[in-house]
Design a protein around this motif. Sequence first.
Motif, mmCIF file in Angstrom:
data_model
loop_
_atom_site.group_PDB
_atom_site.id
_atom_site.type_symbol
_atom_site.label_atom_id
_atom_site.label_comp_id
_atom_site.label_asym_id
_atom_site.label_seq_id
_atom_site.Cartn_x
_atom_site.Cartn_y
_atom_site.Cartn_z
ATOM 1 N N ARG A 4 0.593 -1.717 -0.080
ATOM 2 C CA ARG A 4 0.561 -0.012 0.130
ATOM 3 C C ARG A 4 0.735 1.339 0.416
ATOM 4 O O ARG A 4 0.166 2.231 -0.194
ATOM 5 N N SER A 9 -1.524 7.197 -4.636
ATOM 6 C CA SER A 9 -3.044 8.420 -3.711
ATOM 7 C C SER A 9 -4.203 8.078 -4.756
ATOM 8 O O SER A 9 -5.090 7.930 -4.415
ATOM 9 N N LYS A 12 -5.432 4.621 -5.453
ATOM 10 C CA LYS A 12 -6.061 4.419 -3.597
ATOM 11 C C LYS A 12 -7.368 4.992 -3.734
ATOM 12 O O LYS A 12 -8.507 4.036 -3.680
#
Length: 388
Positions: A4, A9, A12
């Motif tokens: 992760r 970002s 995500k």
Amino acid sequence: MDYRKYISSRVKEVEFSTIRHFFNLVYQMPDAISLCIGEPDFVTPSHIREAAKKSLDLGKTGYTPNPGLPELRKAISDYLKDRFNLNYNPESEIIVTIGASEAIDVALRTIVNPGDEILIPTPSFIAYKPCTLLAGGIPVFVPTFPEDEFKLKKNVLEKYITKNTKAIILPYPNNPTGAVMTKDDLEEIAEVIEKYDLLVISDEIYAELTYGVNHVSFASIDGMKDRTITINGFSKSFSMTGWRLGFIAAPEGLAKEILKVHQYSVTCAPSISQYAGIEALKNGMKDIEEMREEYDKRRKFLYGSLIKMGFDCFEPKGAFYIFPSIKKYGISDTEFAERLLKEEKVAVVPGSAFGENGEGFIRIAYSTSMDNLKEAVVRLENFTKRLK
């Protein structure tokens, strides 16, 4: 290992497709009827397939120019002129893409700076939001309503424009609602576009699939060509989904910048598909007409059946979807779709997959056989009787 921390970002923020979730569930049910994927059930017409085979036999398997084969770009230019009264220079204003999906992606990545807001009418195609996020933009959702036939309205649109608004995506004919915009409707939106100095990405992939009305391309509205990136393709109209062939038509000042993103992302669309596309545009108009007539029969049958069952339902005028309300049944659209699949083995898509304004609806695709639709209607009626 925790991956992760290595993931962007932006990535995500993107969620997996709800449509594909239901599509994958159907694979586990051999006797289920899938009404969830927007894919024509027709095989690509034989003369188009033969053109692709011929290109293979002749060894035409190399790269093409980045913007596409000159003959294909000329055919696209002629098609846009003949069908929608649009004038684009095939040498500098048309780019052949890997489907309309790539066209949407590269158009957004070309125009978006971090923090730019992109207006997206909702309900609409699920890819607009993630593509905007991946480009660094901020998706801003503009609601449309069944009482307006899910058309984008000028007075609603203006409420969502800020100093950060860069462009709007116009998704008509619309997926999932089947809504279309007339010339008068588009002229009202054009006033807003000019007033606030915005760009438009007009996704017209369903332009050939309208019923009782003619499609009007936004770039044909006075003053709008210079502000519009028109997106279209071969997947829906010619039943060529797997060929992954689309195109962008845009003013040269925009097209040359989009071409940079396209060439570094994919180099060019597949040569084989491009030769098939040339044949489709030159000799495939009758194929479109025949498929459209069949879709229209299915549309009328499904709409009439839903009304007879007591659904509140807007009559779609484009694409091959219908978007009935399920609010009266007192359960969420997601629960409705999950239970319908589990109990009656019919797969539809929850309206909430297409944005918050789609909550309380389901999308049914009638891009399947009449036999499947008739059986699905029986199963749907059995299901709703148990909900009453």
